[in-house]
Write an enzyme that holds these catalytic residues in place. Structure first.
Site, PDB file in Angstrom:
ATOM      1  CG  ASP A  21      12.623  59.955  -0.069  1.00  0.00           C
ATOM      2  OD1 ASP A  21      13.203  60.646  -0.937  1.00  0.00           O
ATOM      3  OD2 ASP A  21      11.922  58.969  -0.331  1.00  0.00           O
ATOM      4  CE  LYS A  24      20.456  62.569   2.316  1.00  0.00           C
ATOM      5  NZ  LYS A  24      19.170  61.878   2.554  1.00  0.00           N
ATOM      6  CB  THR A  25      18.595  67.029  -2.537  1.00  0.00           C
ATOM      7  OG1 THR A  25      19.411  65.859  -2.430  1.00  0.00           O
ATOM      8  CG2 THR A  25      18.947  67.752  -3.828  1.00  0.00           C
ATOM      9  CG  HIS A  86      20.222  53.676  -1.409  1.00  0.00           C
ATOM     10  ND1 HIS A  86      20.990  52.554  -1.343  1.00  0.00           N
ATOM     11  CD2 HIS A  86      18.951  53.272  -1.642  1.00  0.00           C
ATOM     12  CE1 HIS A  86      20.218  51.510  -1.535  1.00  0.00           C
ATOM     13  NE2 HIS A  86      18.980  51.918  -1.726  1.00  0.00           N
TER      14      HIS A  86
HETATM   15  P1  GDP Z   1      16.875  63.518   0.261  1.00  0.00           P
HETATM   16  O1  GDP Z   1      16.708  62.122  -0.258  1.00  0.00           O
HETATM   17  O2  GDP Z   1      17.202  63.500   1.729  1.00  0.00           O
HETATM   18  O3  GDP Z   1      17.831  64.344  -0.541  1.00  0.00           O
HETATM   19  O4  GDP Z   1      15.414  64.210   0.184  1.00  0.00           O
HETATM   20  P2  GDP Z   1      14.826  65.218  -0.908  1.00  0.00           P
HETATM   21  O5  GDP Z   1      15.380  66.592  -0.721  1.00  0.00           O
HETATM   22  O6  GDP Z   1      14.941  64.606  -2.243  1.00  0.00           O
HETATM   23  O7  GDP Z   1      13.291  65.285  -0.428  1.00  0.00           O
HETATM   24  C1  GDP Z   1      12.487  64.122  -0.357  1.00  0.00           C
HETATM   25  C2  GDP Z   1      11.034  64.485  -0.396  1.00  0.00           C
HETATM   26  O8  GDP Z   1      10.663  65.246   0.763  1.00  0.00           O
HETATM   27  C3  GDP Z   1      10.652  65.347  -1.591  1.00  0.00           C
HETATM   28  O9  GDP Z   1       9.393  64.953  -2.060  1.00  0.00           O
HETATM   29  C4  GDP Z   1      10.593  66.742  -1.003  1.00  0.00           C
HETATM   30  O10 GDP Z   1       9.750  67.613  -1.704  1.00  0.00           O
HETATM   31  C5  GDP Z   1      10.067  66.478   0.385  1.00  0.00           C
HETATM   32  N1  GDP Z   1      10.536  67.514   1.316  1.00  0.00           N
HETATM   33  C6  GDP Z   1      11.810  67.951   1.442  1.00  0.00           C
HETATM   34  N2  GDP Z   1      11.878  68.930   2.372  1.00  0.00           N
HETATM   35  C7  GDP Z   1      10.620  69.091   2.837  1.00  0.00           C
HETATM   36  C8  GDP Z   1      10.056  69.976   3.829  1.00  0.00           C
HETATM   37  O11 GDP Z   1      10.720  70.798   4.454  1.00  0.00           O
HETATM   38  N3  GDP Z   1       8.708  69.861   4.051  1.00  0.00           N
HETATM   39  C9  GDP Z   1       7.934  68.977   3.369  1.00  0.00           C
HETATM   40  N4  GDP Z   1       6.646  68.960   3.666  1.00  0.00           N
HETATM   41  N5  GDP Z   1       8.442  68.144   2.442  1.00  0.00           N
HETATM   42  C10 GDP Z   1       9.751  68.210   2.173  1.00  0.00           C
HETATM   43 MG    MG Z   2      19.069  63.835  -2.148  1.00  0.00          MG
END
Ligand code: GDP
Ligand code: MG
Length: 390
Positions: A21, A24-25, A86
């Site tokens: 979260d 990354k994606t 995870h």
């Molecule tokens: P991952 O698990 O690392 O791949 O994270 P995700 O890309 O799925 O993002 C997790 C959450 O963080 C989602 O709800 C995104 O919309 C939010 N998020 C990701 N990047 C940003 C950012 O640059 N700013 C904000 N405010 N939220 C973000």
């Molecule tokens: Mg991801």
């Protein structure tokens, strides 16, 4: 027909790593979007839900398979793996990270260093990733003072793992705002890419060595046959080459070589490819098998190794390991049980680095210097390097 892949720039493998979260994606999607808008860029935008795409993932809400995207900067062609976040999928990270030339460590400016942040840095070090660029993500939502503290924290973490935290580039980004096209934040993505282009050196590829590819996935293309995918570990391969499939116990001929869906004349060390294999039944080949130049590797099952037993804080065990221990060994893409002999030491405590000898449940290609992970009950409990093949 599909246009062929023409090698005009050095090719590098990089990936995102970091706590679940932290973005990354989102960042991966934003990178492809920003580059797709560069004039003459050669990059296609890949949306968030196409990166997080396996059907199982949607159901379980976590990344199970490593997703690859490709993009080009002015000077390089990149294959980018969006690392699963995870802890249960650290195994996949070890497999994918083994061939990374560099990594983008994504840390949320709102949350700072979290357990998986530290775990991924440790694993990256273990599998030989020498260059880490930090993306302090969600900088749109954090305040500057807090972000400054997070930056210090990340630099300390990198230094603690031998990464030179004082000199590593740390770029404040917002994947989310960049995806929305906000110029301030698309500019930040450009700055991050410049940091990757300049800080991660072009690796020396072992193209002269005999060809070797660890099989990551196997699929069938109707009317064409069995295809194996993976990253070429060393050497080169082209259509017409004879290869041996170790594990399947068969020899065959490569009848097709592709990268990201495009045919290529010759794949070389570092390339992510799909190889079409003549006359090999689908169920004869599995993840963990190795495709190599015939006779160039001899699979073995006994070796000595130097192993770091991870501490509980690193996601490892809280109790020591004794002789007779039989965990799973993840070697390249293979997952094999192995019996551990600790010799005179007799006991290895979490946090210690120890010498051990191992006897695997089956033969796999082994060589000194090869890295591996030790897993138990779905957790990574050790990270090792082969010192001698017996
Ligand atoms: P991952 O698990 O690392 O791949 O994270 P995700 O890309 O799925 O993002 C997790 C959450 O963080 C989602 O709800 C995104 O919309 C939010 N998020 C990701 N990047 C940003 C950012 O640059 N700013 C904000 N405010 N939220 C973000
Ligand atoms: Mg991801």
């Amino acid at each position: 027909s599909k246009t062929a892949y023409v090698r005009t720039k050095p090719h590098l493998n990089i990936g995102t790593m970091g706590h679940v979260d932290h973005g990354k994606t989102t960042l991966t999607a934003a990178i492809t979007k920003v580059l797709s808008e560069r004039a003459g860029g050669g990059t296609s935008y890949v949306a968030f839900d196409r990166i997080d795409r396996a059907p199982e993932e949607a159901r379980r809400g976590i990344t199970i398979d490593l997703s690859h995207v490709e993009y080009e900067t002015d000077t390089r062609h990149y294959a980018h793996v969006d690392m699963p976040g995870h802890a249960d999928y650290v195994k996949n990270m070890v497999t994918g990270a083994a061939q990374l030339d560099g990594a983008i460590l994504v840390v949320s400016a709102l949350d700072g260093v979290m357990p998986q942040t530290a775990e991924h840095v440790l694993l990256a070090r273990q599998v030989g990733v020498d260059h880490v660029v930090v993306a302090l993500n969600k900088a749109d939502a954090g305040d500057d003072e807090l972000t400054d503290l997070v930056e210090l924290e990340v630099r300390d973490l990198l230094t603690a793992h031998g990464y030179g935290g004082d000199t590593a580039p740390v770029v404040r980004v917002s994947g989310l705002r960049a995806l929305e096209g906000d110029p301030r934040w698309t500019g930040a993505i450009e700055a991050l890419l410049d940091a990757v282009d300049t800080y991660v050196p072009t690796p020396v590829r072992y193209t002269d060595a005999p060809f070797l590819l660890p099989v990551e996935n196997v699929l069938t293309i109707t009317g064409r046959g069995t295809v194996v995918t993976g990253a070429v570990e060393r050497g080169t391969v082209r259509v017409g080459d004879r290869v041996e499939v170790l594990g399947a116990g068969t020899e065959t001929v490569v009848t097709g070589v592709e990268t990201f869906g495009r045919p290529m004349e010759r794949a070389e060390a570092g390339d992510s490819v799909a190889l079409l294999l003549r006359g090999v039944p689908r169920d004869a080949v599995r993840r963990g098998h190795v495709v190599a130049r015939p006779g160039s590797v001899v699979p073995r099952r006994r070796f000595t190794a130097r192993v770091r037993v991870l501490s509980a804080r690193e996601g490892g065990r809280s109790t020591p390991v004794f002789g007779g221990y039989r965990p799973q060994f993840h070697i390249r893409t293979a997952d094999v049980v192995g019996a551990v002999d600790l010799g005179d030491a007799a006991v290895a405590r979490p946090g210690e680095t120890v010498e051990m000898s191992v006897e695997l449940g089956r033969d796999v290609p082994l060589e000194p210097g090869l890295g591996f992970a030790i897993r138990e009950g779905g957790r990574t409990v050790g990270a090792g390097t082969v010192t001698e093949v017996l």
